[in-house]
Design a protein around this motif. Structure first.
Motif, PDB file in Angstrom:
ATOM      1  N   ASP A  65       4.104 -16.772  23.944  1.00 58.28           N
ATOM      2  CA  ASP A  65       2.779 -17.012  23.355  1.00 58.28           C
ATOM      3  C   ASP A  65       2.000 -15.716  23.167  1.00 58.28           C
ATOM      4  O   ASP A  65       1.158 -15.613  22.268  1.00 58.28           O
ATOM      5  N   ALA A  66       2.283 -14.713  24.005  1.00 61.65           N
ATOM      6  CA  ALA A  66       1.596 -13.415  23.901  1.00 61.65           C
ATOM      7  C   ALA A  66       2.166 -12.551  22.780  1.00 61.65           C
ATOM      8  O   ALA A  66       1.648 -11.480  22.498  1.00 61.65           O
ATOM      9  N   GLY A  67       3.238 -13.018  22.132  1.00 57.89           N
ATOM     10  CA  GLY A  67       3.825 -12.267  21.028  1.00 57.89           C
ATOM     11  C   GLY A  67       4.733 -11.138  21.473  1.00 57.89           C
ATOM     12  O   GLY A  67       5.010 -10.221  20.698  1.00 57.89           O
ATOM     13  N   ALA A  68       5.226 -11.197  22.695  1.00 63.48           N
ATOM     14  CA  ALA A  68       6.094 -10.129  23.200  1.00 63.48           C
ATOM     15  C   ALA A  68       7.443 -10.142  22.498  1.00 63.48           C
ATOM     16  O   ALA A  68       7.978 -11.197  22.168  1.00 63.48           O
ATOM     17  N   ASP A  69       7.984  -8.949  22.298  1.00 67.36           N
ATOM     18  CA  ASP A  69       9.334  -8.802  21.762  1.00 67.36           C
ATOM     19  C   ASP A  69      10.363  -8.858  22.881  1.00 67.36           C
ATOM     20  O   ASP A  69      11.516  -9.229  22.653  1.00 67.36           O
ATOM     21  N   VAL A  70       9.961  -8.442  24.085  1.00 68.93           N
ATOM     22  CA  VAL A  70      10.853  -8.438  25.243  1.00 68.93           C
ATOM     23  C   VAL A  70      10.028  -8.747  26.485  1.00 68.93           C
ATOM     24  O   VAL A  70       8.844  -8.407  26.556  1.00 68.93           O
ATOM     25  N   PHE A  71      10.665  -9.405  27.446  1.00 66.00           N
ATOM     26  CA  PHE A  71      10.011  -9.777  28.696  1.00 66.00           C
ATOM     27  C   PHE A  71      10.862  -9.246  29.843  1.00 66.00           C
ATOM     28  O   PHE A  71      12.023  -9.618  29.997  1.00 66.00           O
ATOM     29  N   LEU A  72      10.276  -8.363  30.644  1.00 68.64           N
ATOM     30  CA  LEU A  72      10.935  -7.801  31.822  1.00 68.64           C
ATOM     31  C   LEU A  72      10.438  -8.526  33.055  1.00 68.64           C
ATOM     32  O   LEU A  72       9.234  -8.544  33.326  1.00 68.64           O
ATOM     33  N   THR A  73      11.363  -9.124  33.788  1.00 65.82           N
ATOM     34  CA  THR A  73      11.025  -9.850  35.008  1.00 65.82           C
ATOM     35  C   THR A  73      12.268  -9.882  35.890  1.00 65.82           C
ATOM     36  O   THR A  73      13.163  -9.045  35.741  1.00 65.82           O
ATOM     37  N   ALA A  74      12.334 -10.865  36.801  1.00 70.50           N
ATOM     38  CA  ALA A  74      13.484 -10.956  37.704  1.00 70.50           C
ATOM     39  C   ALA A  74      13.816 -12.415  37.975  1.00 70.50           C
ATOM     40  O   ALA A  74      13.047 -13.324  37.658  1.00 70.50           O
ATOM     41  N   ASP A  75      14.959 -12.596  38.601  1.00 72.70           N
ATOM     42  CA  ASP A  75      15.383 -13.901  39.100  1.00 72.70           C
ATOM     43  C   ASP A  75      15.428 -14.985  38.032  1.00 72.70           C
ATOM     44  O   ASP A  75      15.140 -16.154  38.303  1.00 72.70           O
ATOM     45  N   LEU A  76      15.794 -14.624  36.810  1.00 74.66           N
ATOM     46  CA  LEU A  76      15.872 -15.633  35.763  1.00 74.66           C
ATOM     47  C   LEU A  76      17.063 -16.549  36.011  1.00 74.66           C
ATOM     48  O   LEU A  76      18.167 -16.101  36.294  1.00 74.66           O
ATOM     49  N   ARG A  77      16.816 -17.847  35.891  1.00 76.61           N
ATOM     50  CA  ARG A  77      17.863 -18.844  36.058  1.00 76.61           C
ATOM     51  C   ARG A  77      18.581 -19.067  34.726  1.00 76.61           C
ATOM     52  O   ARG A  77      17.999 -18.888  33.666  1.00 76.61           O
TER      53      ARG A  77
END
Length: 143
Positions: A65-77
């Motif tokens: 929704d924020a219009g990001a091209d990439v999302f950096l995070t952790a622990d994705l299922r």
């Protein structure tokens, strides 16, 4: 500021390919056995980045929704990540919980020391370098 939430969205100074951005992120994060996983079109242009340290699959829709091209995070299922990518951007960078949170600790420690000094107080901080990831080894699979 608690009204800002736990993630951030920003624009890169210069657009870059996903593969190059991922390589830069991998160098910036502290080393961990699992490393950094990348999901998406490696040659796609990246301009807007969303980040959230720690487990962030609950923020996949918010990053989109924020219009990001990439999302950096952790622990994705698996299922939330694969279903998210089927619908398009943002592409995903998945580090470890510890690594994505640890990078914020040295700046936070310095900020706390400066805030104490501004009030005429002395505060000494120590940022532990103990890796708290449960994983200690990564082995390649297949033959």
């Amino acid at each position: 500021d608690p009204t800002q939430g736990i993630g951030r969205v920003g624009r890169l100074e210069h657009p870059t390919r996903l593969r190059d951005f991922a390589a830069a992120v991998a160098v910036a994060l502290p080393d961990s056995a699992p490393g950094l996983l990348v999901g998406g079109d490696l040659d796609a242009t990246i301009e807007t980045v969303a980040v959230s340290g720690g487990a962030g699959d609950g923020l996949l829709g918010t990053a989109r929704d924020a219009g990001a091209d990439v999302f950096l995070t952790a622990d994705l299922r698996h299922h939330p990540a694969s279903e998210h990518l089927e619908a398009g951007r943002p592409y995903l960078l998945c580090g470890t919980h510890w690594a994505t949170e640890w990078v914020g600790l040295p700046p936070l420690a310095a900020r706390l020391e400066r805030a104490a000094a501004a009030k005429g107080r002395r505060l000494a901080t120590y940022v532990s370098e103990v890796v708290t990831d449960p994983w200690t080894l990564r082995l390649s699979t297949g033959s």
